[in-house]
Design a protein around this motif. Structure first.
Motif, mmCIF file in Angstrom:
data_model
loop_
_atom_site.group_PDB
_atom_site.id
_atom_site.type_symbol
_atom_site.label_atom_id
_atom_site.label_comp_id
_atom_site.label_asym_id
_atom_site.label_seq_id
_atom_site.Cartn_x
_atom_site.Cartn_y
_atom_site.Cartn_z
ATOM 1 N N THR A 54 -3.772 -6.875 -77.468
ATOM 2 C CA THR A 54 -5.208 -7.024 -77.705
ATOM 3 C C THR A 54 -5.756 -8.252 -76.992
ATOM 4 N N ARG A 55 -6.955 -8.118 -76.443
ATOM 5 C CA ARG A 55 -7.676 -9.280 -75.911
ATOM 6 C C ARG A 55 -8.329 -9.976 -77.102
ATOM 7 N N HIS A 56 -8.231 -11.278 -77.130
ATOM 8 C CA HIS A 56 -8.704 -12.050 -78.278
ATOM 9 C C HIS A 56 -9.952 -12.863 -77.922
ATOM 10 N N GLY A 57 -10.891 -12.237 -77.243
ATOM 11 C CA GLY A 57 -12.113 -12.917 -76.863
ATOM 12 C C GLY A 57 -12.048 -13.579 -75.502
ATOM 13 N N ASN A 58 -10.857 -13.679 -74.945
ATOM 14 C CA ASN A 58 -10.697 -14.219 -73.595
ATOM 15 C C ASN A 58 -10.460 -13.059 -72.633
ATOM 16 N N ASP A 59 -10.246 -13.376 -71.372
ATOM 17 C CA ASP A 59 -10.069 -12.332 -70.363
ATOM 18 C C ASP A 59 -8.706 -11.657 -70.425
ATOM 19 N N TRP A 60 -7.719 -12.334 -71.013
ATOM 20 C CA TRP A 60 -6.357 -11.832 -70.989
ATOM 21 C C TRP A 60 -5.865 -11.445 -72.377
ATOM 22 N N SER A 61 -4.867 -10.572 -72.366
ATOM 23 C CA SER A 61 -4.014 -10.356 -73.533
ATOM 24 C C SER A 61 -2.610 -10.764 -73.076
ATOM 25 N N CYS A 62 -1.668 -10.811 -73.967
ATOM 26 C CA CYS A 62 -0.282 -11.103 -73.566
ATOM 27 C C CYS A 62 0.185 -10.069 -72.543
ATOM 28 N N SER A 63 -0.230 -8.808 -72.777
ATOM 29 C CA SER A 63 0.218 -7.712 -71.913
ATOM 30 C C SER A 63 -0.439 -7.734 -70.534
ATOM 31 N N SER A 64 -1.438 -8.577 -70.325
ATOM 32 C CA SER A 64 -2.046 -8.683 -68.992
ATOM 33 C C SER A 64 -0.992 -9.084 -67.966
ATOM 34 N N CYS A 65 -0.115 -9.978 -68.350
ATOM 35 C CA CYS A 65 0.940 -10.427 -67.437
ATOM 36 C C CYS A 65 2.302 -9.833 -67.781
ATOM 37 N N HIS A 66 2.552 -9.645 -69.074
ATOM 38 C CA HIS A 66 3.875 -9.193 -69.511
ATOM 39 C C HIS A 66 3.998 -7.679 -69.593
ATOM 40 N N LYS A 100 12.041 -24.042 -75.228
ATOM 41 C CA LYS A 100 11.358 -23.261 -74.193
ATOM 42 C C LYS A 100 10.424 -22.222 -74.823
ATOM 43 N N THR A 101 10.874 -21.579 -75.894
ATOM 44 C CA THR A 101 10.030 -20.609 -76.596
ATOM 45 C C THR A 101 8.757 -21.292 -77.094
ATOM 46 N N ALA A 102 8.904 -22.460 -77.714
ATOM 47 C CA ALA A 102 7.753 -23.192 -78.243
ATOM 48 C C ALA A 102 6.795 -23.578 -77.115
ATOM 49 N N LYS A 103 7.345 -24.039 -76.000
ATOM 50 C CA LYS A 103 6.512 -24.434 -74.850
ATOM 51 C C LYS A 103 5.686 -23.255 -74.341
ATOM 52 N N TRP A 104 6.331 -22.103 -74.159
ATOM 53 C CA TRP A 104 5.613 -20.954 -73.602
ATOM 54 C C TRP A 104 4.630 -20.355 -74.590
ATOM 55 N N PHE A 105 4.974 -20.339 -75.872
ATOM 56 C CA PHE A 105 3.998 -19.878 -76.873
ATOM 57 C C PHE A 105 2.768 -20.793 -76.847
ATOM 58 N N ARG A 106 3.001 -22.102 -76.819
ATOM 59 C CA ARG A 106 1.887 -23.054 -76.823
ATOM 60 C C ARG A 106 0.981 -22.824 -75.611
ATOM 61 N N ARG A 107 1.572 -22.718 -74.448
ATOM 62 C CA ARG A 107 0.803 -22.544 -73.207
ATOM 63 C C ARG A 107 0.090 -21.192 -73.167
ATOM 64 N N ASN A 108 0.810 -20.119 -73.448
ATOM 65 C CA ASN A 108 0.235 -18.782 -73.331
ATOM 66 C C ASN A 108 -0.778 -18.484 -74.427
ATOM 67 N N CYS A 109 -0.545 -18.981 -75.636
ATOM 68 C CA CYS A 109 -1.528 -18.756 -76.701
ATOM 69 C C CYS A 109 -2.845 -19.442 -76.366
ATOM 70 N N ASP A 111 -4.039 -19.847 -73.415
ATOM 71 C CA ASP A 111 -4.678 -19.001 -72.396
ATOM 72 C C ASP A 111 -5.265 -17.733 -73.009
ATOM 73 N N VAL A 112 -4.520 -17.109 -73.894
ATOM 74 C CA VAL A 112 -4.900 -15.790 -74.421
ATOM 75 C C VAL A 112 -5.852 -15.896 -75.604
ATOM 76 N N VAL A 113 -5.554 -16.787 -76.533
ATOM 77 C CA VAL A 113 -6.315 -16.861 -77.774
ATOM 78 C C VAL A 113 -7.282 -18.048 -77.789
ATOM 79 N N GLY A 114 -7.047 -19.010 -76.909
ATOM 80 C CA GLY A 114 -7.895 -20.196 -76.881
ATOM 81 C C GLY A 114 -7.478 -21.251 -77.890
ATOM 82 N N ARG A 115 -6.281 -21.097 -78.461
ATOM 83 C CA ARG A 115 -5.737 -22.030 -79.447
ATOM 84 C C ARG A 115 -4.230 -21.782 -79.527
ATOM 85 N N GLU A 116 -3.544 -22.636 -80.264
ATOM 86 C CA GLU A 116 -2.132 -22.370 -80.509
ATOM 87 C C GLU A 116 -2.017 -21.220 -81.505
ATOM 88 N N CYS A 117 -1.028 -20.387 -81.334
ATOM 89 C CA CYS A 117 -0.787 -19.291 -82.274
ATOM 90 C C CYS A 117 -0.200 -19.856 -83.561
#
Length: 133
Positions: A54-66, A100-109, A111-117
């Motif tokens: 799902t897009r969360h108000g931004n241009d991307w969803s997780c699936s946009s890249c993944h 590494k998981t924490a780093k990528w969740f922080r960065r990608n969330c 981008d996608v959600v506009g906040r940390e998940c």
């Protein structure tokens, strides 16, 4: 009391090893989710899939890249960099490093959600990704 301290000392070295597995990270996220919300009732693969696609108000969803199928490789929308599959069944190296998981969740969330998940959102996503075979 002394026995408890000895048990804690023996268990301490196991904690990082457990956190460096997908299942261990899900356990850690469950503890965080429960601390944030005492009514937390567990993770949901269905919610994880919905969040991921799902897009969360931004241009991307997780699936946009993944991609909508995390068993396949994706490609970053901007850089074109190939992203190995997200599902541990297709990429056994995925989620083997908690930092590494924490780093990528922080960065990608961000981008996608506009906040940390939240821990609940991350746990739902990991639960879904681990369910894919």
């Amino acid at each position: 009391m002394k026995r408890l301290l000895v048990l804690l000392a023996l268990a301490a070295p196991l904690t990082p090893a457990l956190a460096d597995t997908a299942a261990g990270q899900v356990q850690q996220l469950a503890a965080e989710a429960k601390a944030a919300n005492p009514g937390f009732a567990g993770f949901s693969a269905a919610r994880g899939q919905q969040f991921f696609t799902t897009r969360h108000g931004n241009d991307w969803s997780c699936s946009s890249c993944h991609t909508v199928n995390p068993m396949q490789s994706g490609k970053h929308d901007v850089t074109g960099k190939v992203i190995r599959p997200m599902a541990p069944a297709a990429n056994p190296e995925r989620f083997t490093d908690a930092a590494k998981t924490a780093k990528w969740f922080r960065r990608n969330c961000k981008d996608v959600v506009g906040r940390e998940c939240t821990a609940a959102e991350k746990g739902d996503i990991l639960t879904w990704l681990m369910s894919l075979k």
